[in-house]
Design a protein around this motif. Sequence first.
Motif, PDB file in Angstrom:
ATOM      1  N   UNK A  83       0.905  -4.591  17.624  1.00 46.66           N
ATOM      2  CA  UNK A  83       1.707  -3.447  17.235  1.00 46.66           C
ATOM      3  C   UNK A  83       0.970  -2.503  16.306  1.00 46.66           C
ATOM      4  N   UNK A 121      -4.743  -2.010  -7.586  1.00 45.74           N
ATOM      5  CA  UNK A 121      -3.328  -2.382  -7.558  1.00 45.74           C
ATOM      6  C   UNK A 121      -3.090  -3.595  -8.452  1.00 45.74           C
ATOM      7  N   UNK A 123      -1.250  -5.969  -8.213  1.00 46.65           N
ATOM      8  CA  UNK A 123      -1.048  -7.245  -7.526  1.00 46.65           C
ATOM      9  C   UNK A 123      -2.376  -7.954  -7.255  1.00 46.65           C
ATOM     10  N   UNK A 166      -5.746 -10.073   0.696  1.00 46.55           N
ATOM     11  CA  UNK A 166      -4.434  -9.889   0.080  1.00 46.55           C
ATOM     12  C   UNK A 166      -3.881  -8.494   0.381  1.00 46.55           C
ATOM     13  N   UNK A 169      -2.565  -8.793   3.912  1.00 44.42           N
ATOM     14  CA  UNK A 169      -1.440  -9.697   4.144  1.00 44.42           C
ATOM     15  C   UNK A 169      -0.182  -9.311   3.383  1.00 44.42           C
ATOM     16  N   UNK A 170      -0.358  -8.811   2.169  1.00 42.86           N
ATOM     17  CA  UNK A 170       0.827  -8.482   1.369  1.00 42.86           C
ATOM     18  C   UNK A 170       1.254  -7.034   1.572  1.00 42.86           C
ATOM     19  N   UNK A 171       0.524  -6.307   2.435  1.00 43.01           N
ATOM     20  CA  UNK A 171       0.810  -4.886   2.655  1.00 43.01           C
ATOM     21  C   UNK A 171       0.773  -4.092   1.365  1.00 43.01           C
ATOM     22  N   UNK A 172      -0.286  -4.240   0.615  1.00 46.41           N
ATOM     23  CA  UNK A 172      -0.460  -3.361  -0.540  1.00 46.41           C
ATOM     24  C   UNK A 172      -0.672  -1.967   0.038  1.00 46.41           C
ATOM     25  N   UNK A 173       0.156  -1.004  -0.359  1.00 48.45           N
ATOM     26  CA  UNK A 173       0.119   0.284   0.344  1.00 48.45           C
ATOM     27  C   UNK A 173      -1.171   1.059   0.069  1.00 48.45           C
ATOM     28  N   UNK A 175      -1.775   4.298  -0.637  1.00 49.56           N
ATOM     29  CA  UNK A 175      -1.202   5.596  -0.981  1.00 49.56           C
ATOM     30  C   UNK A 175      -1.275   5.829  -2.483  1.00 49.56           C
ATOM     31  N   UNK A 180       7.162   8.598 -10.206  1.00 41.82           N
ATOM     32  CA  UNK A 180       7.866   7.731 -11.150  1.00 41.82           C
ATOM     33  C   UNK A 180       7.126   6.417 -11.393  1.00 41.82           C
ATOM     34  N   UNK A 181       6.178   6.071 -10.505  1.00 43.21           N
ATOM     35  CA  UNK A 181       5.412   4.837 -10.720  1.00 43.21           C
ATOM     36  C   UNK A 181       4.075   5.091 -11.422  1.00 43.21           C
ATOM     37  N   UNK A 185       1.066   2.696 -13.091  1.00 47.29           N
ATOM     38  CA  UNK A 185      -0.045   2.401 -12.195  1.00 47.29           C
ATOM     39  C   UNK A 185      -1.376   3.029 -12.607  1.00 47.29           C
TER      40      UNK A 185
ATOM     41  N   UNK B   1       7.969  -4.861   6.773  1.00 42.42           N
ATOM     42  CA  UNK B   1       7.583  -6.250   6.585  1.00 42.42           C
ATOM     43  C   UNK B   1       8.618  -6.973   5.741  1.00 42.42           C
ATOM     44  N   UNK B   3       9.773  -9.556   3.039  1.00 36.02           N
ATOM     45  CA  UNK B   3       9.229 -10.236   1.873  1.00 36.02           C
ATOM     46  C   UNK B   3      10.259 -11.221   1.350  1.00 36.02           C
ATOM     47  N   UNK B  87       6.401  -1.756   1.990  1.00 35.00           N
ATOM     48  CA  UNK B  87       5.112  -2.178   1.441  1.00 35.00           C
ATOM     49  C   UNK B  87       5.364  -3.057   0.229  1.00 35.00           C
ATOM     50  N   UNK B  88       4.287  -3.610  -0.307  1.00 32.60           N
ATOM     51  CA  UNK B  88       4.394  -4.440  -1.503  1.00 32.60           C
ATOM     52  C   UNK B  88       4.989  -3.638  -2.662  1.00 32.60           C
ATOM     53  N   UNK B 113       4.968 -12.332   1.366  1.00 34.58           N
ATOM     54  CA  UNK B 113       5.298 -11.772   2.682  1.00 34.58           C
ATOM     55  C   UNK B 113       5.656 -12.900   3.640  1.00 34.58           C
TER      56      UNK B 113
END
Lengths: 420, 135
Positions: A83, A121, A123, A166, A169-173, A175, A180-181, A185, B1, B3, B87-88, B113
């Motif tokens: 996909x 990130x 994470x 990571x 697998x964890x979909x750290x974006x 972007x 607001x973040x 960050x 995804x 989680x 996303x995370x 995930x």
Amino acid sequence: MADVRSVAEAVFRQESGRILAGLIRISGSFDRAEEAMQEAFSTALATWPEKGIPESAAGWITTTAHRKLIDVVRRDNIWREKQTSLRYAAELAGFSPGPDLEDSLMNFPDDRLRLIFTCCHPALNQEAQIALTLRTLGGLTTPEIAKAFLLPEPTLAQRIVRAKRKIQEAHIPYEVPPTHLLPERLPSVQAVIYLIFNEGYTAASGDQLVRIDLCSEAIRLARVLCDLMPAEPENLALLALMFLHHSRRYARIRRGELVTLEEQDRSLWDQTAIREGLTLVEKALASGAPGPYQLQAAIAALHAQARTPEQTDWPQIAELYEKLLEHNPSRVIALNHAVAIAMSAGLEAGLKRIDDSGATGELNDYYLFHAARADILRRLNRPTEAAEAYGRALALATNQVERNFLDRRLRHLNRLSELG
Amino acid sequence: MRYMMLIYSKEQPGGLEQEASQRNYVGHRALMDEAARKGIFVAAEPLAPTSSATTVRVENGKAVVTDGPFAETKEQLAGYYILNCESLDEAIEWAARIPTMCKGGEGCVEIRPLLGIPVRPELEVATGQAVAGNG
């Protein structure tokens, strides 16, 4: 041939972060992006000697890497990750290399900003953030990074592999975080850049040249961050702070020995770096309530402006440390504050401040606590207590250059007491 | 995804005071409702305290059953959420809002995930045909 190699190496160092950032955006994968870029460089090394170096070497590599990426994605586009691959294929279908393309591929500043935020990130652990940032944006190879951090190469390679896994697998974006973040960050990006700088600056062990390289690399990354987010005063301040520290790089080590700020030959300070730093500090401080990097840069600026140690504006430095403590009540800042008080309000007041902060006993294992006490006691002409404090600092310090410095001070005191 | 958010908190003998327990329940209810309205809610549920836990380990083909959780830790697994996030970062935003004091005290949320299980992977391998999966 030597020419081809050096041109390719220069493109790699200067442009690989930019190229990689764009490839990652399109492919959604660090590994595929790296593979495509490496293939583009191999192709360059194979064909340039015969066909000549293209006028825009960086543009050529960028376009070639994007073509290679299509191959890589097509080849991987089997049933695995169907996909997601389909999505990339759809994006790539609208992709047709042409003369205007090089320009648009080269100038997509958001890509590098995305990449910085992804690499840093929260994470990911900080060691991984540093390694990944240097590897992707810094254009440093894994062996170079390993050497700079005095780590075995497999350890570092493993760190990078884990971080990339990571992210996937964890979909750290991939972007730039929404507004607001940003307050939570952006500091982790700034911290990574400053840590890279400090690794090169403070730990004066290992290969000196490699280490100064790390400082330059951190400055380059901070410059990129300033270009990409010019309205952020803390970014400017971070760059200013590093310029001002970096300006003393030739004065702070003499024959492998650490030279204190007070004893440095100020004519060795790099005035160009100081001017650049001071201009940036002014710009950064023009905007309201200063953050931690603005305060640190302001302190560094006051030191840089003093032509002799006696001209140092210690009262203002003490004030700035006090404000810095509100942001970050760490023990190293508290010690610096105490030293600034000693140098402005008086040595006794400074000593009292240090002893108060050490009253709980939790600083007993901290070598800088004893070193700072020792220095004030030395100035107070209390050599026996000073020697004792230097001894305790020496027992705790691990860095060889710092140990040499403490040892020198201790021996000097002992000589004085023999004479007396 | 998807989680999974694993809620860890410090269990207190006797559980929460009634008022805290009520506050906790209201917090979870509100968050679950909001996630459901946004269409990302998959599941969430509290776990009974570790005093009710049983661990089974198969050794030499035989199930060995012991009383208690598999690891003695400072904070214990107290419940979970499964949310469908982009996303995370989105997952972190939700996780930060989950009340973590289910069984007393403060705690933390671990985000993992979910990998999903492809529908009938053996068929896919056997025929080389793409089969719609849910991964």
